[in-house]
Design a protein around this motif. Structure first.
Motif, PDB file in Angstrom:
ATOM      1  N   VAL A  39      12.096 -79.906 120.245  1.00 46.11           N
ATOM      2  CA  VAL A  39      10.838 -80.535 119.825  1.00 46.11           C
ATOM      3  C   VAL A  39      10.876 -80.858 118.339  1.00 46.11           C
ATOM      4  CG1 VAL A  39       8.357 -80.176 119.553  1.00 46.11           C
ATOM      5  CG2 VAL A  39       9.496 -79.447 121.665  1.00 46.11           C
ATOM      6  N   LEU A  40      11.376 -79.918 117.527  1.00 48.34           N
ATOM      7  CA  LEU A  40      11.470 -80.144 116.082  1.00 48.34           C
ATOM      8  C   LEU A  40      12.427 -81.287 115.755  1.00 48.34           C
ATOM      9  CD1 LEU A  40      11.522 -76.475 114.708  1.00 48.34           C
ATOM     10  CD2 LEU A  40       9.669 -78.141 114.527  1.00 48.34           C
ATOM     11  N   THR A  41      13.542 -81.358 116.481  1.00 46.84           N
ATOM     12  CA  THR A  41      14.495 -82.458 116.279  1.00 46.84           C
ATOM     13  C   THR A  41      13.834 -83.801 116.544  1.00 46.84           C
ATOM     14  OG1 THR A  41      16.379 -81.066 116.894  1.00 46.84           O
ATOM     15  CG2 THR A  41      16.677 -83.443 117.057  1.00 46.84           C
ATOM     16  N   PHE A  42      13.065 -83.874 117.611  1.00 47.54           N
ATOM     17  CA  PHE A  42      12.373 -85.116 117.945  1.00 47.54           C
ATOM     18  C   PHE A  42      11.371 -85.477 116.845  1.00 47.54           C
ATOM     19  CE2 PHE A  42       8.908 -87.477 119.992  1.00 47.54           C
ATOM     20  CZ  PHE A  42       9.630 -88.512 120.583  1.00 47.54           C
ATOM     21  N   ILE A  43      10.648 -84.498 116.339  1.00 47.95           N
ATOM     22  CA  ILE A  43       9.647 -84.754 115.288  1.00 47.95           C
ATOM     23  C   ILE A  43      10.324 -85.181 113.989  1.00 47.95           C
ATOM     24  CG2 ILE A  43       7.871 -83.692 113.839  1.00 47.95           C
ATOM     25  CD1 ILE A  43       7.186 -81.885 116.231  1.00 47.95           C
ATOM     26  N   PHE A  44      11.373 -84.444 113.588  1.00 46.25           N
ATOM     27  CA  PHE A  44      12.051 -84.721 112.322  1.00 46.25           C
ATOM     28  C   PHE A  44      12.729 -86.087 112.310  1.00 46.25           C
ATOM     29  CE2 PHE A  44      12.677 -79.898 111.579  1.00 46.25           C
ATOM     30  CZ  PHE A  44      11.385 -79.814 111.073  1.00 46.25           C
ATOM     31  N   SER A  45      13.119 -86.599 113.484  1.00 45.98           N
ATOM     32  CA  SER A  45      13.793 -87.899 113.538  1.00 45.98           C
ATOM     33  C   SER A  45      12.872 -89.038 113.115  1.00 45.98           C
ATOM     34  CB  SER A  45      14.339 -88.152 114.946  1.00 45.98           C
ATOM     35  OG  SER A  45      13.280 -88.279 115.874  1.00 45.98           O
ATOM     36  N   PHE A  46      11.566 -88.790 113.092  1.00 49.56           N
ATOM     37  CA  PHE A  46      10.611 -89.819 112.670  1.00 49.56           C
ATOM     38  C   PHE A  46      10.074 -89.555 111.263  1.00 49.56           C
ATOM     39  CE2 PHE A  46      10.478 -89.859 117.300  1.00 49.56           C
ATOM     40  CZ  PHE A  46      10.592 -91.212 117.580  1.00 49.56           C
ATOM     41  N   THR A  47      10.798 -88.707 110.506  1.00 50.13           N
ATOM     42  CA  THR A  47      10.393 -88.404 109.140  1.00 50.13           C
ATOM     43  C   THR A  47      11.536 -88.714 108.172  1.00 50.13           C
ATOM     44  OG1 THR A  47      11.184 -86.100 109.172  1.00 50.13           O
ATOM     45  CG2 THR A  47       8.966 -86.514 110.037  1.00 50.13           C
ATOM     46  N   ASN A  48      11.255 -88.615 106.880  1.00 47.67           N
ATOM     47  CA  ASN A  48      12.283 -88.810 105.851  1.00 47.67           C
ATOM     48  C   ASN A  48      12.762 -87.466 105.311  1.00 47.67           C
ATOM     49  OD1 ASN A  48       9.980 -88.048 104.486  1.00 47.67           O
ATOM     50  ND2 ASN A  48      10.234 -89.531 102.816  1.00 47.67           N
ATOM     51  N   LEU A  49      12.750 -86.442 106.157  1.00 49.35           N
ATOM     52  CA  LEU A  49      13.149 -85.093 105.767  1.00 49.35           C
ATOM     53  C   LEU A  49      14.512 -85.111 105.081  1.00 49.35           C
ATOM     54  CD1 LEU A  49      12.526 -82.019 105.952  1.00 49.35           C
ATOM     55  CD2 LEU A  49      13.811 -82.022 108.085  1.00 49.35           C
ATOM     56  N   ALA A  50      14.601 -84.453 103.931  1.00 53.97           N
ATOM     57  CA  ALA A  50      15.839 -84.415 103.158  1.00 53.97           C
ATOM     58  C   ALA A  50      15.967 -83.058 102.472  1.00 53.97           C
ATOM     59  CB  ALA A  50      15.870 -85.532 102.127  1.00 53.97           C
TER      60      ALA A  50
END
Length: 299
Positions: A39-50
Motif C-alpha cells: 500500500v505504501l509503495t502504491f502511495i509513494f509512487s504518486f509523490t516526489n518522495l526523496a
C-alpha cells in the motif's frame, strides 16, 4: 433433535472463533510486512518522495508525473527491453527448457546417478547470488578460466563482461537457477504412470511422439507453474547482475531492478523508484496471465 442440532452449530461456531484466534498473529505479520509495504509503495509512487533536497522535507502528491517521466526516459525503455531479453533467454529458454531436458534425461537413470547429478546442479542453486556473481566475474575476467581455456585452443582472450555483458549474466543466471526447474519437472515426470508410455510405445509411437502427445500434456500444469515462478524470480534478479556488471557497460545490462535501484538509492528519488517497481510488478502479472492463457491451465 433441534436442541442437539443447535448445540452442534454452537460448537462449530466456537471452533471457528478459536481457529481465527490462532490466525491473528499470522494476519498481523501479513499486514505489517506484506500488505502494508504494498500500500505504501502504491502511495509513494504518486509523490516526489526523496532522500535529499527539498522533497525530503516536504513530500508532495504529484499525480502521474513519475509515470510520465518514466515513459519519456530513454534509459527506462532500454531497461524494459533488457529485462525482456534477460527473462526470455535466462528463464524461458534457459532455466525452464534446460531444467526439463535434464529432468527428462535423468528419468530412467538409477537412483545413485540421479542423486550425484542432482547434488552437483543443486549446489549452484543454494549458493548465494553475490557469491555466484563473484565466481563468474573471476571465471570471465581477462585472466580468468574462460580465457585460459580458449587460449589453450589458440584463440585470443575475450573481454567477456565488456564485449558480451548480457550473454555473460544470462549464462550465470541459467547456471544458478536451473536446479529449481529440474527438481520441479523431475517430481512431475516421476508421477506419470509408466503404463501409459509403455502402451503408446507398443502401439508404435516414436519417442518424440510420446513426449509431445503424452509427457508434455500430462505435466502442462507444472510447466505453467514453473514458468510463472521462474519468470517472477528472474524479473527480480538484482544482486547477480549488479555484482557482475553493475548494469553496464553503459546501460547494456541495466534491467528494471537495476534501473529502479539507481533511481531510488543512487539518485535518491524514492517516489520515482517506487513507480518503477509498480511497472515491474505489472510486467510480472501480465506474464503470469499470458502463461495461463497459452497453456490453458488453472494454477
Amino acid at each position: 433433535m433441534e436442541i442437539a442440532d443447535s448445540r452442534v452449530k454452537v460448537k462449530r461456531l466456537s471452533d471457528t472463533k478459536k481457529s481465527l484466534l490462532f490466525l491473528i498473529p499470522s494476519l498481523i505479520l501479513l499486514l505489517i510486512f506484506f500488505i502494508g509495504p504494498m500500500v505504501l509503495t502504491f502511495i509513494f509512487s504518486f509523490t516526489n518522495l526523496a532522500l535529499t533536497g527539498a522533497a525530503a522535507k516536504h513530500t508532495e502528491f504529484v499525480g502521474f508525473e513519475n509515470f510520465t517521466r518514466m515513459f519519456e526516459d530513454p534509459e527506462f525503455r532500454t531497461s524494459v527491453w533488457n529485462t525482456i531479453v534477460f527473462v526470455f533467454f535466462s528463464a524461458i529458454l534457459g532455466q525452464c527448457l534446460l531444467g526439463f531436458l535434464i529432468a527428462f534425461m535423468m528419468k530412467e537413470k538409477n537412483v545413485t546417478f540421479r542423486r550425484i547429478v542432482g547434488l552437483i546442479i543443486i549446489a549452484a542453486w543454494v549458493t548465494p547470488e553475490v557469491v555466484v556473481g563473484f565466481c563468474w566475474v573471476a571465471f570471465l575476467s581477462d585472466n580468468g578460466t574462460a580465457n585460459w581455456l580458449i587460449g589453450l585452443l589458440g584463440f585470443k582472450p575475450v573481454a567477456w563482461l565488456f564485449s558480451f555483458p548480457m550473454v555473460s549474466v544470462i549464462i550465470a543466471n541459467v547456471w544458478r537457477g536451473t536446479a529449481f526447474s529440474m527438481m520441479v519437472f523431475q517430481s512431475a515426470l516421476d508421477e506419470i504412470p509408466k503404463e501409459v508410455e509403455e502402451a503408446a510405445h507398443m502401439d508404435g509411437a516414436t519417442r518424440w511422439r510420446i513426449v509431445t502427445s503424452i509427457t508434455i500434456p500430462m505435466v502442462k500444469g507444472t510447466i505453467a507453474t514453473n514458468l510463472m515462478l521462474v519468470t517472477l524470480s528472474t524479473l527480480g534478479v538484482f544482486t547477480l547482475i549488479y555484482t557482475m556488471t553493475g548494469g553496464g557497460p553503459g546501460v547494456e545490462t541495466t534491467t528494471l531492478p537495476i534501473f529502479m535501484f539507481k533511481q531510488a538509492f543512487v539518485s535518491y528519488q524514492l517516489g520515482y523508484g517506487t513507480a518503477i517497481s509498480l511497472v515491474l510488478l505489472a510486467i510480472g502479472a501480465i506474464a503470469s496471465l499470458i502463461y495461463m492463457k497459452i497453456l490453458k491451465t488453472k494454477v
